[in-house]
Scaffold this motif. Structure first.
Motif, short mmCIF file in Angstrom:
data_model
loop_
_atom_site.label_atom_id
_atom_site.label_comp_id
_atom_site.label_asym_id
_atom_site.label_seq_id
_atom_site.Cartn_x
_atom_site.Cartn_y
_atom_site.Cartn_z
N PHE A 1 1.12 -1.10 -0.24
CA PHE A 1 0.01 -0.19 -0.03
C PHE A 1 0.83 1.89 -0.13
N ALA A 2 1.60 1.44 0.68
CA ALA A 2 3.11 2.35 1.23
C ALA A 2 3.78 2.44 -0.46
N TRP A 3 3.78 1.57 -1.10
CA TRP A 3 4.72 1.42 -2.60
C TRP A 3 3.97 2.28 -3.88
N VAL A 4 2.53 1.62 -3.49
CA VAL A 4 2.71 2.60 -4.63
C VAL A 4 2.41 4.05 -4.55
N GLY A 5 2.26 4.17 -3.76
CA GLY A 5 2.11 5.96 -3.46
C GLY A 5 0.43 6.27 -3.67
N PHE A 6 0.62 7.19 -4.24
CA PHE A 6 -0.27 7.64 -4.53
C PHE A 6 -1.28 8.33 -2.68
N LYS A 7 -2.08 9.73 -3.39
CA LYS A 7 -2.01 10.69 -2.62
C LYS A 7 -2.93 9.74 -0.39
N THR A 8 -2.33 10.16 0.12
CA THR A 8 -2.97 9.11 1.16
C THR A 8 -2.94 10.36 2.76
N THR A 9 -3.62 10.21 3.77
CA THR A 9 -3.75 10.15 4.41
C THR A 9 -3.87 9.36 5.79
N TYR A 10 -3.89 9.25 6.78
CA TYR A 10 -3.90 9.32 8.12
C TYR A 10 -5.85 9.67 9.19
N ILE A 11 -6.16 8.55 9.64
CA ILE A 11 -6.38 9.37 10.89
C ILE A 11 -6.71 8.37 11.91
N GLN A 12 -6.70 8.34 13.09
CA GLN A 12 -6.61 8.01 14.40
C GLN A 12 -7.53 7.68 15.26
N TYR A 13 -7.62 6.72 16.09
CA TYR A 13 -8.76 6.25 16.68
C TYR A 13 -8.52 5.45 17.68
N GLU A 14 -8.75 5.25 18.94
CA GLU A 14 -8.47 4.59 20.19
C GLU A 14 -8.87 3.37 19.32
N SER A 15 -7.95 2.48 20.69
CA SER A 15 -7.94 0.88 19.82
C SER A 15 -8.88 0.03 20.67
#
Length: 313
Positions: free
Chosen positions: A189-203
């Protein structure tokens, strides 16, 4: 109306499947009430389960045949194979990967959709804000893995990132274009690139059942991730060998000079044996690293399928 394909790997998850389906359906009902016109397309992948997982999937598919599908393997091929099979089967404009144990909160989906629609992201991933309930040792090893893999690899993998993410069709097609047998999805998923963002959440705790990942399996999976995305271990083995060779040269010179100046000595057998064992251990370590890479090449050259499907509906 647009479609969101939901890929759900399942291995001995008979207690979680209906709970998962009901919770996700609640989210899509709320989305419809909020004028978010998306329909779910479920792709459950039975990864050779030994319990009643397949029977439950068959019953669920017969009740909800319009949007529920399943793939059943001939045996257990592993989560990576299940992800590949599920992604291959999807048809939606957007595709998400989720764990059936509800540790991936379905209520995050509307936020993820809005980020793709309004910010033109190709992928919205998720990160666990903490690792509550995992144990200190497992949490430490997980953090150490991300530090190591990001140090040795040219591809940055977001620490504590989950497989849970929402992707555009273009990104999914790019992921599927990688043909390798040995797959490490977080790295792909990281290698193919593309515009990516992340959201956090509690376990989140599991909705039912117990985890099927043992400590040894996690360590093996981590090692595979490092080997799949870096040749630094091979370079490290080369440097270790070179340094050991130089030290042995200096040691030989010291022994010769000592014998010429002060004479020989029969003492020191214990230290000699220790040095021999140390060098032998280093050699075996380097051979082990090399063997891991060769085994990966061996599996790739066989061109075996990543999985075998016994039943699909």
């Amino acid at each position: 109306m647009s479609t969101i394909s939901i890929v759900v790997p399942c291995y001995n998850e008979e207690e979680s499947i209906n709970l998962f389906y009901n919770e996700v359906e609640k989210v899509f009902t709320q989305m419809h009430d909020s004028n978010m016109p998306y329909e779910p397309e479920y792709w459950f992948v039975n990864d050779g389960s030994s319990d009643n997982t397949l029977k439950i999937l068959q019953d669920l598919q017969s009740r909800e045949s319009q949007n529920v599908h399943f793939i059943s393997f001939s045996r257990n091929f592993g989560k990576e194979a299940a992800l590949a099979a599920g992604l291959t089967a999807t048809t939606g404009e957007l595709v998400t990967v989720m764990d059936v144990d509800l540790q991936d909160p379905p209520e995050l989906l509307p936020k993820m959709i809005k980020l793709i629609e309004t910010e033109n992201y190709d992928c919205v991933g998720t990160i666990q804000h903490d690792r509550a309930g995992q144990g200190k040792v497992r949490a430490f090893l997980s953090s150490a893995f991300y530090r190591v893999v990001n140090w040795v690899s040219n591809v940055r993998i977001e620490p504590n990132a989950r497989d849970y993410r929402l992707m555009t069709r273009q990104m999914v097609n790019s992921v599927l274009s990688l043909p390798e047998y040995n797959r490490f999805s977080k790295g792909i998923f990281a290698w193919v690139g593309f515009k990516t963002t992340y959201i956090q959440y509690e376990s989140q705790p599991r909705a039912a059942g117990k985890t099927h990942w043992s400590m040894s399996q996690l360590l093996e999976y981590s090692l595979e991730g490092i080997i799949d995305f870096s040749d630094v271990p091979l370079k490290l083995a080369t440097w270790i060998g070179a340094i050991s060779f130089l030290l042995s040269i200096f040691g030989l010179i010291f022994v010769v000079l000592r014998a010429l100046i002060v004479g020989g000595s029969v003492a020191g057998w214990a230290s000699l044996v220790s040095i021999v064992l140390l060098l032998g251990g280093i050699q075996l370590f380097c051979l082990g690293l090399l063997g891991n890479y060769i085994s990966k090449i061996y599996l790739e050259t066989k061109h075996r399928p990543k999985y075998i499907i016994k039943e699909q509906k």
